[in-house]
Write a protein that holds these residues in place. Sequence first.
Motif, mmCIF file in Angstrom:
data_model
loop_
_atom_site.group_PDB
_atom_site.id
_atom_site.type_symbol
_atom_site.label_atom_id
_atom_site.label_comp_id
_atom_site.label_asym_id
_atom_site.label_seq_id
_atom_site.Cartn_x
_atom_site.Cartn_y
_atom_site.Cartn_z
ATOM 1 N N LEU A 112 110.850 0.769 -47.294
ATOM 2 C CA LEU A 112 111.976 -0.015 -46.802
ATOM 3 C C LEU A 112 112.800 0.809 -45.829
ATOM 4 C CD1 LEU A 112 114.676 1.130 -48.470
ATOM 5 C CD2 LEU A 112 113.738 -0.297 -50.275
ATOM 6 N N GLY A 113 113.558 0.127 -45.003
ATOM 7 C CA GLY A 113 114.462 0.794 -44.088
ATOM 8 C C GLY A 113 115.800 1.053 -44.752
ATOM 9 N N THR A 114 116.515 2.052 -44.259
ATOM 10 C CA THR A 114 117.835 2.352 -44.822
ATOM 11 C C THR A 114 118.928 1.507 -44.191
ATOM 12 O OG1 THR A 114 118.375 4.073 -43.205
ATOM 13 C CG2 THR A 114 117.105 4.744 -45.166
ATOM 14 N N GLY A 115 118.614 0.893 -43.044
ATOM 15 C CA GLY A 115 119.612 0.168 -42.269
ATOM 16 C C GLY A 115 119.999 0.907 -41.014
ATOM 17 N N ASP A 116 119.707 2.205 -40.952
ATOM 18 C CA ASP A 116 119.952 2.984 -39.742
ATOM 19 C C ASP A 116 118.679 3.024 -38.896
ATOM 20 O OD1 ASP A 116 122.582 3.558 -40.397
ATOM 21 O OD2 ASP A 116 122.042 5.361 -41.511
ATOM 22 N N VAL A 117 118.850 3.158 -37.593
ATOM 23 C CA VAL A 117 117.729 3.085 -36.656
ATOM 24 C C VAL A 117 116.691 4.166 -36.962
ATOM 25 C CG1 VAL A 117 117.065 3.307 -34.228
ATOM 26 C CG2 VAL A 117 119.132 2.053 -34.849
ATOM 27 N N ASN A 118 115.441 3.726 -37.060
ATOM 28 C CA ASN A 118 114.259 4.597 -37.227
ATOM 29 C C ASN A 118 114.214 5.319 -38.572
ATOM 30 O OD1 ASN A 118 113.427 3.820 -34.699
ATOM 31 N ND2 ASN A 118 114.124 5.693 -33.686
ATOM 32 N N GLU A 119 115.045 4.906 -39.531
ATOM 33 C CA GLU A 119 115.032 5.540 -40.844
ATOM 34 C C GLU A 119 114.244 4.698 -41.845
ATOM 35 O OE1 GLU A 119 119.189 8.102 -40.851
ATOM 36 O OE2 GLU A 119 118.793 6.648 -42.436
ATOM 37 N N LEU A 120 113.445 5.369 -42.678
ATOM 38 C CA LEU A 120 112.674 4.664 -43.694
ATOM 39 C C LEU A 120 112.536 5.500 -44.946
ATOM 40 C CD1 LEU A 120 108.978 5.251 -43.358
ATOM 41 C CD2 LEU A 120 110.262 5.527 -41.246
ATOM 42 N N ILE A 121 112.312 4.806 -46.051
ATOM 43 C CA ILE A 121 112.068 5.434 -47.343
ATOM 44 C C ILE A 121 110.762 4.888 -47.894
ATOM 45 C CG2 ILE A 121 112.858 5.589 -49.736
ATOM 46 C CD1 ILE A 121 115.699 5.583 -48.709
ATOM 47 N N ALA A 122 109.843 5.783 -48.226
ATOM 48 C CA ALA A 122 108.571 5.411 -48.851
ATOM 49 C C ALA A 122 108.581 5.901 -50.289
ATOM 50 C CB ALA A 122 107.398 6.018 -48.085
ATOM 51 N N PHE A 123 108.064 5.086 -51.203
ATOM 52 C CA PHE A 123 108.151 5.432 -52.627
ATOM 53 C C PHE A 123 106.910 4.950 -53.358
ATOM 54 C CE2 PHE A 123 110.355 1.502 -51.618
ATOM 55 C CZ PHE A 123 109.780 0.585 -52.484
ATOM 56 N N GLY A 124 106.661 5.562 -54.530
ATOM 57 C CA GLY A 124 105.470 5.155 -55.246
ATOM 58 C C GLY A 124 105.222 5.859 -56.555
ATOM 59 N N LEU A 125 104.027 6.402 -56.679
ATOM 60 C CA LEU A 125 103.510 6.941 -57.933
ATOM 61 C C LEU A 125 104.408 8.047 -58.488
ATOM 62 C CD1 LEU A 125 100.858 6.372 -59.543
ATOM 63 C CD2 LEU A 125 99.900 8.389 -58.418
ATOM 64 N N ARG A 126 104.632 7.986 -59.811
ATOM 65 C CA ARG A 126 105.367 9.012 -60.554
ATOM 66 C C ARG A 126 106.756 9.325 -59.972
ATOM 67 N NH1 ARG A 126 100.060 11.467 -60.431
ATOM 68 N NH2 ARG A 126 98.991 11.123 -62.401
ATOM 69 N N GLY A 127 107.379 8.333 -59.418
ATOM 70 C CA GLY A 127 108.741 8.493 -58.941
ATOM 71 C C GLY A 127 108.895 9.223 -57.620
ATOM 72 N N HIS A 128 107.812 9.413 -56.894
ATOM 73 C CA HIS A 128 107.912 10.113 -55.619
ATOM 74 C C HIS A 128 108.665 9.264 -54.590
ATOM 75 C CE1 HIS A 128 104.612 12.677 -57.239
ATOM 76 N NE2 HIS A 128 105.252 13.591 -56.526
ATOM 77 N N VAL A 129 109.648 9.881 -53.939
ATOM 78 C CA VAL A 129 110.441 9.233 -52.904
ATOM 79 C C VAL A 129 110.538 10.185 -51.719
ATOM 80 C CG1 VAL A 129 112.654 8.194 -52.293
ATOM 81 C CG2 VAL A 129 111.810 8.014 -54.648
ATOM 82 N N PHE A 130 110.276 9.656 -50.529
ATOM 83 C CA PHE A 130 110.366 10.454 -49.312
ATOM 84 C C PHE A 130 111.146 9.671 -48.261
ATOM 85 C CE2 PHE A 130 106.554 11.713 -51.525
ATOM 86 C CZ PHE A 130 106.601 13.097 -51.490
ATOM 87 N N MET A 131 111.936 10.401 -47.489
ATOM 88 C CA MET A 131 112.777 9.786 -46.464
ATOM 89 C C MET A 131 112.479 10.402 -45.110
ATOM 90 S SD MET A 131 116.937 9.600 -46.356
ATOM 91 C CE MET A 131 117.800 8.742 -45.041
ATOM 92 N N SER A 132 112.433 9.565 -44.085
ATOM 93 C CA SER A 132 112.283 10.035 -42.714
ATOM 94 C C SER A 132 113.362 9.393 -41.850
ATOM 95 C CB SER A 132 110.902 9.676 -42.156
ATOM 96 O OG SER A 132 110.813 10.043 -40.783
ATOM 97 N N THR A 133 113.964 10.178 -40.976
ATOM 98 C CA THR A 133 114.988 9.661 -40.060
ATOM 99 C C THR A 133 114.466 9.551 -38.635
ATOM 100 O OG1 THR A 133 115.849 11.891 -39.651
ATOM 101 C CG2 THR A 133 116.829 10.654 -41.474
ATOM 102 N N ASP A 134 113.162 9.820 -38.444
ATOM 103 C CA ASP A 134 112.605 9.842 -37.079
ATOM 104 C C ASP A 134 111.216 9.200 -37.027
ATOM 105 O OD1 ASP A 134 111.173 11.752 -38.471
ATOM 106 O OD2 ASP A 134 111.874 13.460 -37.264
#
Length: 380
Positions: free
Chosen positions: A272-294
């Motif tokens: 999903l997107g955070t609402g800010d331009v070009n930012e996204l959060i990917a999530f999945g197995l065993r609670g892994h969460v990663f964020m990218s701003t670019d």
Amino acid sequence: MATPLTRRTLAVLLGLSLAASSPLALAVSDVLETPARKTALADDNLLTDSAMAGERIVAVGERGHIIYSDDQGNSWKQGSVPVSTTLTGVYFPTAKHGWAVGHGAVILHTSDGGKTWEKQLDGTSAADLVIATLEKQVEKLEQEVADAPDDKKADLEWALDGMGFALEDAQADKEVGPWKPLLDVWFADENTGFAVGAYGFMFRTDDGGKTWVDWSSHVPNPDRFHLNGITRITGGALVAVGEAGTVFLSTDSGDSWEKVESPYTGSFFGVLGTGDVNELIAFGLRGHVFMSTDLGKTWTTVPNDSGNTLNGGAATRDGRITLVGNGGVVLVSGNGGESFRTFFRDDRQGVMSIQPVSDSALVLFGESGVYHSDINGKSQ
């Protein structure tokens, strides 16, 4: 259900069982032709995804159940659905027009906000689309091999062999039956949309689903990893995520896709997107969460205390981001996804999807249907 499972895991397990047993594949064919049964318990059974259709909430789940609410989830009505297979994803680009996808590669459409649905595609017609695409690719490669100089032939022949194996697999799949699931769907408007799923499935329409095109060859996914989620983030980019940490990006409205270097080799179940331009959060197995701003050029690991597989999430305009998952876990961020606080619901029931309905309330969907909670996930 004895053990909380993600909708993606459920789909994969079903696929494996059907691949090994053609009678079960025939059972899928049956549920693709059998309308969902009306029941007063539709909002108490497994629900796998939800979406907003204007002010209306629509949720989908097992046995072809589609329910909708016009009072923030306090009461529910059941839609009329032509299939009784498990549904795994739903999306509304407008208040009236929406699409749902599920097992057996089914795609459904509604033009009245979720009250009535029609089938646009299923695994049988999807297999025909995939076979037709591969046959054209094989024919093109055969010509390229014939015209290529000697020093280029070996590489092209290798590619041709791989394409031939893929065609044989697709033909074998058609013989087994329509068992491969679609897992998520997204539409830009009433006309253009994408459905993604197991084994690299991606289908596209530009006429509201009257016709669908096999779009898988536009995605650099030679291993045919499952595609579990697709969305558009602020700034306009489309992002698809899936098995083995795969992240694919399109900056031309889905016409072409590129593979993004992933921070992770496990499965992503959502993005999903955070609402800010070009930012996204990917999530999945065993609670892994990663964020990218670019747009995925760089990634930051976002730690949390859950360790539980995450299935869905939502972002609100005030910057609050909520992720939900197995074991009743609810992760809440008040700083745009830079950090999360963890809450476990008392019932420990798996949560698949979430809809914020006010500044202080959420509607959750999962193993036992619909739940109401405060913004932290605590039952109201």
